[in-house]
Design a protein around this motif. Structure first.
Motif, short mmCIF file in Angstrom:
data_model
loop_
_atom_site.label_atom_id
_atom_site.label_comp_id
_atom_site.label_asym_id
_atom_site.label_seq_id
_atom_site.Cartn_x
_atom_site.Cartn_y
_atom_site.Cartn_z
N ASP A 69 0.83 -1.21 0.00
CA ASP A 69 0.00 0.00 0.00
C ASP A 69 0.86 1.26 0.00
O ASP A 69 0.63 2.20 0.78
CB ASP A 69 -0.94 0.02 1.21
CG ASP A 69 -2.06 -1.00 1.07
OD1 ASP A 69 -2.34 -1.44 -0.07
OD2 ASP A 69 -2.67 -1.36 2.10
N GLN A 87 -8.06 -5.99 1.65
CA GLN A 87 -7.21 -6.12 0.48
C GLN A 87 -6.07 -5.12 0.54
O GLN A 87 -6.28 -3.95 0.87
CB GLN A 87 -8.01 -5.91 -0.80
CG GLN A 87 -9.00 -7.03 -1.12
CD GLN A 87 -9.64 -6.87 -2.48
OE1 GLN A 87 -9.77 -5.76 -3.01
NE2 GLN A 87 -10.05 -7.98 -3.08
N SER A 105 -2.32 -3.81 -1.53
CA SER A 105 -1.55 -3.81 -2.77
C SER A 105 -0.09 -4.08 -2.44
O SER A 105 0.52 -3.35 -1.65
CB SER A 105 -1.70 -2.46 -3.48
OG SER A 105 -0.90 -2.39 -4.62
N THR A 113 -2.70 -7.77 -5.75
CA THR A 113 -3.69 -7.49 -4.71
C THR A 113 -3.91 -8.74 -3.88
O THR A 113 -4.30 -9.79 -4.41
CB THR A 113 -5.02 -7.04 -5.33
OG1 THR A 113 -4.81 -5.83 -6.08
CG2 THR A 113 -6.05 -6.78 -4.23
#
Length: 344
Positions: free
Chosen positions: A300, A323, A325, A338
């Motif tokens: 993220d 979720q 990244s 992801t």
């Protein structure tokens, strides 16, 4: 790490934390720091602080009649809920080893001794919650809240506690590294430059508003001798934003679940810089497309420095089912995946 090795580490650092503070306060060495914090905030923190009594307190040993034996520190959060360090409430059982006490006795600043019953705990975070029965709650004269948001290096702080069983005393200082690690817990710790001794474990580390920014966890022992009691100005605390999650789960009667990505990492050289590469990959990272030998770059958009940093990010910033990244480098190509985090 073996159990005996971990016990040794705990003996070195598990300390709790100000006999030195009492001396410094008496000589006025901390007057400038104390003057910057409102007297009402200091008084509230002191009144909300409790001492955790030794589990042998009720035996009243003949050679020490009437002696108050304080082993740790805690604070009154609200509604009779007492927060302290888990290791300050442990005892040794001849058959099962180290266990958490179902009931402890606590000492208020005006010397009321009252029982508190176990609500919930986390060995992972070294945090435990007890509750005072309603009949005794009037003896708890103040509450202190957890601070919102994170802390910053250089921030002014103070702690109230029972160093070496004395107290309550106050110790003033500033935060150092707010993202450091010891082998006694599986999460980051806040380093504080405050006078600290055995006995302060579980006490609140407060900001200048009298809010709890951390729970005192350990000190670094700088001198070796045969005593189990030590003092230091290198103190460490469980961050409040982590402790509050444990406390909230305990109050809700729910087990604390932490996010899992499903990767094991190993340090590798990436040019002149050390980074973390995937050593083993499991679910849910495997289904997301992450592979063995991928170099973890960021989660993220937060740059990942090492395995502890990733673990810390997942614990503090995410929830199971969320979720995230994940940016990785595979050979000479940057890829982004992801991952839906699992719980555990």
């Amino acid at each position: 790490m073996s159990r005996s090795s971990l016990d040794y580490v705990k003996q070195i650092v598990r300390g709790s934390i100000g006999m030195i503070a009492a001396v410094c306060l008496a000589t006025g060495l901390f007057m400038n720091e104390a003057a910057a914090i409102e007297a009402t905030m200091l008084e509230r923190a002191k009144l909300a602080t409790i001492g955790v009594l030794e589990d042998t307190q009720d035996q009243r040993t003949p050679d020490k009649p009437g002696k108050i034996l304080v082993r740790g520190t805690g604070f009154h959060l609200r509604d009779g809920y007492i927060v302290t360090a888990r290791h300050a409430a442990e005892k040794q059982d001849v058959t099962t080893g180290t266990v958490i006490q179902k009931q402890i006795h606590v000492l208020t600043t005006d010397l009321h001794e009252i029982p508190a019953d176990l609500v919930g705990d986390s060995a992972f975070m070294d945090v435990v919650v007890y509750r005072i029965a309603e009949a005794h709650r009037a003896k708890l004269r103040a509450t202190v809240p957890f601070a919102s948001g994170d802390v910053q290096p250089g921030q002014e702080v103070f702690t109230v506690g029972y160093p070496m069983g004395w107290g309550p005393t106050m110790s003033f200082g500033h935060l150092g590294n707010t993202n450091t690690f010891l082998q006694t817990v599986d999460t980051r710790l806040i380093q504080a430059d405050v006078a600290a001794c055995s006995g302060n474990s579980g006490g609140g580390l407060f900001n200048d508003k009298g809010e709890v920014v951390g729970i005192m966890h350990a000190i670094i022992q700088t001198e070796r001798d045969d005593s189990t009691a030590h003092c230091s100005r290198m103190a460490f605390a469980i961050p409040a934003m982590l402790a509050e999650r444990i406390v909230t789960a305990a109050l809700d009667g729910k087990p604390m679940a932490f996010s899992k990505m499903g990767i094991h990492m190993v340090a590798v050289k990436d040019g002149t810089r050390w980074r973390m590469a995937v050593k083993d990959v499991m679910e849910p990272a495997k289904s997301a497309g992450i592979e063995k030998h991928d170099i973890i770059i960021a989660v993220d958009d937060t740059d990942i420095q090492d395995a502890a940093h990733l673990k810390n990010y997942l614990i503090e910033r995410t929830r199971p089912g969320q979720q995230v990244s994940v940016k990785v480098r595979r050979i000479d190509t940057n890829l982004t995946f992801t991952v839906t985090l699992a719980g555990g």
